[in-house]
Design an enzyme around this catalytic site. Structure first.
Site, short mmCIF file in Angstrom:
data_model
loop_
_atom_site.label_atom_id
_atom_site.label_comp_id
_atom_site.label_asym_id
_atom_site.label_seq_id
_atom_site.Cartn_x
_atom_site.Cartn_y
_atom_site.Cartn_z
N HIS A 22 0.79 -1.14 -0.06
CA HIS A 22 0.17 0.09 0.10
C HIS A 22 0.82 1.19 0.13
CE1 HIS A 22 0.95 -0.37 4.24
NE2 HIS A 22 0.83 0.89 4.23
N HIS A 51 -5.92 -2.07 4.67
CA HIS A 51 -5.49 -0.71 3.90
C HIS A 51 -4.99 -1.09 2.57
CE1 HIS A 51 -1.91 -0.83 6.15
NE2 HIS A 51 -1.62 0.26 6.19
N HIS A 62 4.95 7.14 2.51
CA HIS A 62 5.66 6.17 2.45
C HIS A 62 4.88 4.91 1.43
CE1 HIS A 62 3.20 4.56 5.83
NE2 HIS A 62 3.14 3.48 5.18
N HIS A 79 1.61 -0.70 14.80
CA HIS A 79 0.67 0.44 14.68
C HIS A 79 -0.44 0.10 15.53
CE1 HIS A 79 2.74 2.54 11.67
NE2 HIS A 79 2.53 1.65 10.55
N TYR A 131 9.57 1.97 9.80
CA TYR A 131 9.50 2.94 8.83
C TYR A 131 11.38 3.29 8.58
CZ TYR A 131 4.82 4.62 9.21
OH TYR A 131 3.58 4.52 9.24
N GLU A 174 8.14 1.29 3.93
CA GLU A 174 7.91 0.69 5.14
C GLU A 174 7.81 -0.79 5.02
OE1 GLU A 174 3.69 0.52 6.00
OE2 GLU A 174 3.93 0.69 8.16
#
Lengths: 308, 308, 308, 308
Positions: free
Chosen positions: B153, B200, B215, B247, B256, B266
């Site tokens: 993503h 996501h 990112h 997260h 990151y 990431e």
């Protein structure tokens, strides 16, 4: 939505020989959350992380096995649309009224060519996973039992799996992910199908008796939880059929084991993503052993024979 | 299909300041597979497990950042249908001819309200993951570098993320998974959207400059591979921005870090399944720290300020 | 025995500002097993897997810190022998009578050149780890809290760590495993010492104040348990100082965090085996950051300044 | 030193039927580092992390099995002292000159009551693990093959394991960690012994033939590396005897598998710490299955019968 139609496996109703013993076992060994009983005496469970009211229903009976397997669909319009497609495909459907299963809307039930009862439904009460929908914490594994993430899929056994596959593909928009061929090189011994981007949402094996269940599967998030699950099984003297090991098919890791009534269950972890643009994978008859048990590279006695 | 429309993130074109240095780094440190260069000199890469020809394109430029981010759609009919929906939504689209990207069909390009270039395409050559489609072995991690599973993503920064969200939801059928509210309790600081059942497929943060990249993310399958990735970064003196940690948002684990040109990348692992029937999660302004970095429970200086 | 003399870290007495709050925290967040209180009101704990009666003693006081750190020795003959060696080395020893600590034999106490009180003892009641000594099951992680495997080591701060090291090496037969040099290239900033084949049983950092504690460390068996520990800390709003990450020194993985009184604790996992025939490892001043935090490659503000 | 006497398993000389095939397999599948050959044609290997010159020696022969198993002792004084103790115990010893094994000092060889040749030695060249002794990086797993951390222990089969145990305990100062009793409840079927704080450095099973090898074991650091090892075995068509699973005895995780000559090897991971003050664990005959294979809770056919 890009995810439409049939969303995911939603519930399995499993027959058990001694309800109270089974309720204790599904609670303490499987680590499922008891979600109450209905007027018929059926016992309901969900995993900690599932948000819908339940995914497993236990019904006391004099023989083990699975009564039905249900898929959640996007909404009621989808439910109606899929019922029409089923009827157009020559399938007889039945409506089960809302509330027959606790906190669950109307269900459309039909039988697969292999004899299994499948249900579609659009509504089940969102009871949450205990973390809330605002600033949720992580749900740390601190409780008893295996505590899988979700009820993941089932593997069913029956005669005409070709007609099953046609129904799942043409009517319910599932996609073929993997298949095992028989010695003739053309007939499918088994197929793995998905309605999402998972490696499988349902699978089926050709078998002379109709309406047989091989296993209902629960997902674990990590290989370390697979080890913990096997330890819990041994500590509780749960009968392990095979594993921990890896499947060649789907590449997920697995333990097959039996509930107190002899129903085979699975903990499944991993498995690659499969999107509908991807080429399916084929296993030839001589490599079926590696397909099922990647490390042992041969089937055990029970895989093709013990079903409920 | 139950998976229709936009299937998944398919490629990102990233600007790098020194192409040869970057090719070496993406090959040896990231562990991506080099897939050739085109007449413009752009360098192509895929992960070992991806089956389509490429997912990362590097272009030499005098400033870092992302040129465009592409999504694969189900087929050409879908591509045409989505282009019509875009135009009906008031979006100007452009057709990039097949072959402009190596082994890739025609692309529909448009700009988001935040200024980012997004592409849709239906065709990219299936080059396989090296395991074949008959009796595949497991692809054991034996090579150099981080070797993520897939390009997963991106997170973009720009002004009008509300209009972005409307476009992704109404035109491209994405679903809102999580959001962070600003201090006013109503405005979204950030939103996480999916076109599948992942936590996501794209995310966006409100920011005064348009067309900024926070990112591009690559998936790892296990938390142990996250540790190995961090070790590889340290050993290669790759600059780590934050992590390994988890997260709160998506509940995935993360590192990151920066490529040699200063583009933040990431490694992402885990994250729960989100289906379109599920309630989105909201983070309030006072808990944004825990949402981004669940263990530290506060943002670092760079999260809201360093973008390319 | 090939393992003789000093066997292992056996207990740490930690000062806490609010005993009841701390007992709740060490029980529910750390997941230690409460083992009773003595007539002085001190609260005793062990990990689930430790077999001896206790490894942590909490004492209410008006400032945080560590009262003493104890090592178990092989037997009473060893205890007497080591006391003689201590006296011959010019160290003043004190005998604490059996029973002063619950279920613990006579202890030999002395002060290190850095001012810390160290104890040796040969006897503490074997209460077992709950699995028994005949056909034991595996102790599955099903309870509350972090639940470390053992109290593993401590890191102390004080002025004359050279004299400390001489005492540990010459009198107690410890071995130097790793060291960090100051900018002058000759003075040790810090040393890591073992009495077994672990990467460290005690460590010390040069510091102007005597008798300071940097952290007491608890072992976790896997990196996944490190993640679970960090999640438990965040969920319980325990203050995390740094991590999860990896140390370059010992190569173990770590989280530094604070108990409710501000005492720094650590979860430590991994670390290589070190035998007395092996060459010690040296870190130069310019790489001390990577030595302490391998991924970040630089110290945080608190590492050299926050002690209790 | 608190670690004195016999330090650890140092080398095993294994007979193979086809040296070149075996060298390729130990290099590419086991992931050991080739360390040269001697004038007799023997091939030497170490793990990546071992610092001494070698731990495995392969010798071409017409039958599989183990020629000898060697332990490293603290220093030459220890070597001389232990030889005297052996002689005093009635054991005939032999001195093998320095250099007979590459980069290795003089060895003291003797036969166990079970017929196995055991060696003690004090010197083997420290060639390092490639990371150096100043500011070492972490040795990331990026190469080919299973790549275990160390040669860990062996399990030998022979008649008089009681006399073996007496020798290891009385002369070499090993400690009993676990034992399995035969049906009579008094005779040991098997014993696990340590010279350090590991769960075992050598183990032995009662068996009618002398001088038999059950397996040589290599340590892996994580359960995920155990899975990777099993995947590598399957991919290379290495014959797996059993696993991945957990031992009840030692609680370590395991795979038993065969090298190309039929020698059984093991990957072993975990196992609890055992210090000489700890109570040994006893397994009764009826639970030997759970002791060996904790999940299956029964022995497979080969465990008591297939040795080399």
């Amino acid at each position: 939505m890009a995810m439409t139609g049939v969303l995911r496996p939603g519930h399995a109703q499993i027959r058990v020989l001694d309800l109270e013993e089974s309720v204790a076992w599904y609670t303490n060994v499987m680590g499922l959350v008891p979600m109450g009983r209905d007027v018929q005496g059926r016992a309901y469970f969900k995993t900690r992380q599932e948000r819908d009211h339940h995914s497993i229903i236990l019904r006391q009976a004099d023989r083990a096995g699975m009564d039905f397997f249900g898929f959640k669909v996007l909404d009621n319009a989808t439910l109606n649309h899929l019922e029409k497609k089923l009827v157009a495909h020559g399938v007889r459907t039945e409506r089960i009224p809302a509330g027959d299963l606790l906190e669950t809307g109307e269900r459309v039930r039909f039988n697969l060519p292999t004899g299994h009862a499948i249900e579609l439904y659009a509504e089940k009460k969102d009871v949450g996973n205990g973390m809330g929908y605002v600033n949720p914490d992580v749900d740390v594994l601190e409780g008893k039992g295996i505590a899988p993430t979700r009820m993941d899929h089932c593997l069913i056994y029956g005669p005409d799996i070709d007609a099953n596959r046609e129904l799942f593909e043409k009517v319910l928009d599932f996609t073929l992910v993997e298949r095992v061929k028989l010695e003739d090189g053309t007939t499918d011994l088994a197929t793995w199908l998905t309605c999402s981007a998972k490696a499988h949402d349902i699978a089926m094996v050709r078998h002379n008796e109709p309406d047989k269940m091989h296993h209902v599967s629960f997902r674990l998030d990590t290989w370390e939880q697979v080890l913990r699950a096997a330890d819990i099984m041994s500590k509780n003297r749960t009968s392990i059929d095979f594993g921990p090991t890896r499947h060649g098919i789907t590449q997920g890791t697995t333990i097959y084991f039996f509930d107190p009534s002899g129903n085979r269950l699975e903990t499944f972890c991993g498995g690659y993503d499969h999107y509908p643009d991807m080429h399916p994978i084929t296993w030839t008859w001589d490599e079926v052993g590696a397909g099922i048990y990647y490390h042992a590279r041969k089937l055990n006695d029970t895989f093709l024979t013990v079903v409920t």
